[in-house]
Design an enzyme around this catalytic site. Structure first.
Site, PDB file in Angstrom:
ATOM      1  CE1 TYR A  57      -3.120  -2.932   0.219  1.00 19.59           C
ATOM      2  CE2 TYR A  57      -3.547  -2.414   2.512  1.00 19.59           C
ATOM      3  CZ  TYR A  57      -3.788  -3.183   1.402  1.00 19.59           C
ATOM      4  OH  TYR A  57      -4.706  -4.205   1.466  1.00 19.59           O
ATOM      5  N   PRO A 207     -16.109  -4.187   2.141  1.00 16.57           N
ATOM      6  CG  PRO A 207     -16.183  -3.262   4.304  1.00 16.57           C
ATOM      7  CD  PRO A 207     -15.215  -3.786   3.254  1.00 16.57           C
ATOM      8  CG  LEU A 208     -18.321   0.593   2.752  1.00 18.66           C
ATOM      9  CD1 LEU A 208     -17.766   1.943   3.172  1.00 18.66           C
ATOM     10  CD2 LEU A 208     -19.813   0.507   3.024  1.00 18.66           C
ATOM     11  N   GLY A 211     -16.568   1.731  -2.410  1.00 18.36           N
ATOM     12  CA  GLY A 211     -17.360   2.962  -2.367  1.00 18.36           C
ATOM     13  C   GLY A 211     -18.696   2.880  -3.058  1.00 18.36           C
ATOM     14  CB  THR A 214     -21.008   5.243  -0.089  1.00 20.04           C
ATOM     15  OG1 THR A 214     -20.631   5.656  -1.422  1.00 20.04           O
ATOM     16  CG2 THR A 214     -19.814   4.599   0.605  1.00 20.04           C
TER      17      THR A 214
END
Length: 314
Positions: A57, A207-208, A211, A214
């Protein structure tokens, strides 16, 4: 903030964690280090005790930012990191990169230096390959690192059930990190039931759905160069998922955003230990943490979800 056991590892974690991929600054569009540090600080203020990062990362930058946050309170935070992709050529015609335990331990020690710590609570093999020698090398390295007390738990980050089984061949796998969401329920077919049966902790990334869950994207949304979502609007599935978001929006309210619904969905699965949504600002973190409320989902919520995004739950 509610807490859960990380499988049979003996480690307790907040059920909402902090995913530190985006703060690396190389895959999710522009991000300021000051905002990233403020986001992590806010997460800890709100009861988050689990931070997940990796050596790839930002080519290690995420780990160096996490180091600043855990300094002086190391024993209060469960830190997870991953190795196995850094510099990986993924060419089946070449020799595996991580084919010997000493190479894996060297990568682990580099993460220790960036994190400024003497141990990592959960260390994952960041799998994206198919080389038996690497599997054996990681298993050997894992055993050594646990014996030395430099890791508390070991795991694999993969969506491949066969890899999970390979790494648990001796019953020593503590944790699995996998992609699971309202839009990707494949893990319900095999990995999640297997982990529940064998006492393996589950860390949910995505889990999103990067994005999407959202509900803030539209056909007009454009992502900057360097963002992993840059080409999404040109993909055929993009509009399909936008339509699904609209169907799920009826389950949101003034007290529960669509993103919070998505987090509650993954937390509702009995195999899940912690969900790790990313957050680049304190405001995003606040939204994520507010998903840790009870009750999670009603039977009516689950019935509507099953209509829109059917899965494999039993």
């Amino acid at each position: 903030m509610e807490h859960r056991a990380l499988g049979k590892s003996g480690i307790q974690v907040s059920e909402i964690g902090f995913g530190a991929w985006a703060i690396g600054g190389d895959a999710w569009g522009p991000v300021e280090d000051s905002a990233s540090l403020s986001a992590m600080e806010r997460a800890l203020d709100l009861g988050v005790t689990f931070i997940d990062t990796a050596d790839v990362y930002g080519n290690g930058h995420s780990e160096t930012l996490v180091a600043q946050i855990i300094k002086g309170r190391r024993d209060q935070i469960v830190v997870a990191s991953k190795g196995g992709l850094m510099g990986h050529h993924r060419d089946p015609q070449q020799e595996p990169v991580y084919d010997r335990p000493e190479k894996i331990i060297a990568a682990f020690e580099a993460s220790l230096r960036r994190l400024g710590t003497e141990y990592i609570d959960v260390y994952f093999d960041h799998i994206w390959w198919n080389a038996p020698r690497e599997t054996e090398a990681f298993l050997t390295a894992f055993a050594q690192l646990k014996q030395e007390g430099r890791v508390r738990a070991v795991g694999v980050s993969t969506d491949d059930f066969a890899y999970v089984q390979q790494f648990n061949q001796g019953g020593t796998l503590d944790v699995v990190q996998l992609d699971y969401s309202l839009l990707n329920r494949k893990a319900e077919q095999d990995i999640l039931p297997y982990c529940l049966e064998h006492g393996i902790g589950v860390v949910v990334r995505g889990p999103l759905s990067k994005g999407m869950l959202t509900g803030k994207f539209s056909p007009e949304t454009r992502f900057p160069e360097g963002d992993v979502r840059h080409n999404w609007p040109q993909e055929a599935w993009y509009q399909t998922q936008l339509d699904q978001m609209e169907q799920l929006r009826v389950l949101s309210s003034a007290n529960r955003s669509l993103g919070q619904l998505a987090l509650q969905f993954v937390l509702n699965h009995p195999a899940v230990s912690v969900a790790i949504p990313g957050g680049k600002t304190p405001e995003q973190v606040e939204q994520n943490v507010q998903a840790s409320i009870r009750p999670l989902l009603t039977e009516q919520d689950l019935r509507q979800i099953e209509i829109v995004t059917p899965g494999a739950r039993t």
